[in-house]
Design an enzyme around this catalytic site. Structure first.
Site, PDB file in Angstrom:
ATOM      1  CE  LYS A  79      49.631  26.826 -52.048  1.00 32.59           C
ATOM      2  NZ  LYS A  79      51.072  26.544 -51.869  1.00 32.59           N
ATOM      3  CB  SER A 154      52.733  28.767 -54.755  1.00 27.63           C
ATOM      4  OG  SER A 154      52.758  27.747 -53.770  1.00 27.63           O
ATOM      5  CB  SER A 178      54.960  27.666 -51.471  1.00 27.58           C
ATOM      6  OG  SER A 178      55.289  27.798 -52.817  1.00 27.58           O
TER       7      SER A 178
HETATM    8  N1  GLN Z   1      58.483  29.170 -55.708  1.00 25.64           N
HETATM    9  C1  GLN Z   1      58.840  27.787 -55.737  1.00 25.64           C
HETATM   10  C2  GLN Z   1      58.412  27.197 -57.046  1.00 25.64           C
HETATM   11  O1  GLN Z   1      57.983  27.909 -57.865  1.00 25.64           O
HETATM   12  C3  GLN Z   1      58.277  27.076 -54.574  1.00 25.64           C
HETATM   13  C4  GLN Z   1      56.906  26.600 -54.760  1.00 25.64           C
HETATM   14  C5  GLN Z   1      56.349  25.881 -53.583  1.00 25.64           C
HETATM   15  O2  GLN Z   1      56.964  25.804 -52.519  1.00 25.64           O
HETATM   16  N2  GLN Z   1      55.170  25.301 -53.789  1.00 25.64           N
HETATM   17  O3  GLN Z   1      58.502  26.038 -57.263  1.00 25.64           O
END
Ligand code: GLN
Length: 480
Positions: A79, A154, A178
């Site tokens: 990532k 994400s 994420s």
């Molecule tokens: N979808 C969640 C958010 O928008 C989780 C994001 C993450 O785990 N980085 O915060």
């Protein structure tokens, strides 16, 4: 070379038996990236030369008869919020478009020491904020199972790279889901370790009390090998810790294992496809001798509201460092700034996308004098109650099982106009981050590369530090 059923174990055997070289394997993956990634958009950058050189080093060591490290020649993707010295690290944000990292994250250093070949950096929601990869400052990523649908987020690029056969494994970060949510949307395995099990040094911080690095893989067995390579205490992260060593679980140990099904996770809003998928997984585990119990996690319903106060508060603080002075990256914007103050406003105003700005504003608000007690301090108290729900549950059950997401992958644009509906995609995943427990997301059944059916996942959570146990249970499920 056929990579359809490739696993890390097969890579180890293949290299040892000289069936293929690490270079050939890397070449094959690079070829697939060239052929497919124009359509999928999983990668932000691909390191052809660097990857081939790393693979060549492995081949030389193999030819010299050296014993190879555990991930030797395994092609992986990272990532883009993980730092590699000398490589651009954008976190999919325009404000960091030209930022070059000056040191290696601990996880990356360990991955490379374990012999893995880093193919490139993957797309994500900007600064890991989102659940669809639509918030990337550069381009969205498509779900390899259906190009009209999101891969989740994400870490959507990492999930799509593995599901699309463009990396054998990948790494992402999980602050509220994420890793697990994109793994479920893409039909692969994703693991969020116990808070602290993996060093966060060199991971661009989103919300420091929630962030964890973890693996994506096509099998739980592979996910365990990837996790083993990166875990452990690190002097550069004082929250990091070593896991206690665990005797490998035996299949017989599943007999009488108690798994709790919290009623709060199976109510309204769970789609028929997900409900049916989780039911299938329950039946399969029952055949292995597992006992299921209905339980309650009464504060789970406050998970999203708590997360969306604690997380933005930390975001507003962590992202204060990004501006056009310390991180010059927007020459056009900088040129038009008249004063220093103007430079800060313009680079932060134009460099950050809408979702990132929204969270900085929310976080600043919940921390501000007069609102701090009503929001931030209260959310911390509820966070404690959510953790206590889990502690109470471990009295009666060993593991907790839930869906990962309310629905399978949704379509592009479906939730972009309504941030709250996007936030609800994390309803089943945030509690594990708020309480620090490990959580494994795995597909109900294995999905062929690029299959047409939409994948569904289920989630296993265990007490803090039970990471290896969760992975071993997952492996028996997978064999079954
Ligand atoms: N979808 C969640 C958010 O928008 C989780 C994001 C993450 O785990 N980085 O915060």
């Amino acid at each position: 070379m056929d990579i359809k059923d490739l696993t890390i174990k097969k890579v180890q055997e293949g290299l040892k038996g000289k069936e293929f070289s690490a270079k050939e394997l890397t070449d094959e993956y690079l070829k697939r990236i060239r052929e497919k990634d124009g359509d999928i958009g999983a990668y932000l950058s691909v390191f052809e030369e660097r990857a081939l050189k790393a693979a060549g080093d492995i081949d030389e060591r193999n030819a010299a008869g050296e014993s190879l490290p555990p991930l030797a020649g395994v092609p992986v993707a990272l990532k883009d919020n993980l730092l590699i010295e000398g490589a651009v690290a954008t976190s999919a944000s325009k404000i960091l478009e030209h930022y070059v990292a000056s040191y290696d994250s601990t996880a990356v250093r360990k991955i490379e020491e374990a012999g893995a070949v880093v193919l490139g950096k993957t797309n994500m929601d900007e600064f890991a904020m989102g659940a669809s990869t639509e918030n990337s400052g550069f381009h969205p990523t498509k779900n390899p199972h259906d190009p009209e649908r999101v891969p989740g987020g994400s870490s959507g690029g990492s999930a799509a790279a593995v599901a699309g056969g463009m990396a054998l494994g990948a790494f992402g970060s999980d602050t509220g889901g994420s890793i697990r949510q994109p793994a479920a949307f893409c039909g692969i395995v994703g693991f969020k370790p116990t808070y602290g099990a993996v060093s966060r040094s060199g991971l661009m911080a989103m919300s420091s009390s929630l962030d964890q690095i973890g693996p994506f893989a096509r099998t739980v067995a592979d996910a365990e090998l990837l996790f083993d390579a990166i875990r452990g205490h690190d002097d550069l992260d004082s929250t990091s810790l070593d896991l206690p060593e665990l005797e490998p679980l035996k299949k017989e140990d599943l007999r009488g294992l108690r798994i709790g099904l919290p009623k709060e996770y199976f109510g309204d809003g769970v789609s028929a496809a997900v409900a049916k998928g989780v039911e299938e997984a329950v039946e399969k585990l029952k055949r292995l001798g597992v006992d299921f119990k209905d339980i309650s996690l009464p504060h789970a319903k406050y998970g999203i509201s708590t997360y969306y106060i604690v997380m933005p508060a930390e975001v507003s603080s962590n992202l204060a460092r990004f501006d056009g002075v310390r991180y010059p990256g927007l020459p056009e914007v900088e040129k038009n700034a008249e004063t220093l103050r103007d430079l800060y406003f313009k680079t932060r105003g134009e460099g950050f996308g809408a979702e990132v700005r929204r969270r900085i504003l929310l976080g600043t608000f919940v921390l501000s004098a007069g609102y701090y007690d009503a929001y931030y301090a209260k959310a911390q108290k509820v966070r404690r109650l959510i953790g206590q729900d889990f502690d109470n549950a471990w009295g009666g059950v060993d593991i907790i099982m839930t869906p990962v997401t309310p629905t399978p992958a949704f379509k592009f644009g479906e939730k972009t106009d309504d941030p709250l509906s996007m936030y609800l995609a994390d309803i089943f995943t945030v509690s594990a981050n708020l309480s620090g427990v490990p959580a494994l997301s795995m597909p109900v059944k294995p999905y062929p590369l690029g299959g047409k059916e939409l994948p569904v996942g289920f989630q296993l959570m265990g007490p803090r530090l039970s990471d290896k146990k969760l992975l071993h249970i997952g492996k028996f499920y997978e064999e079954e």
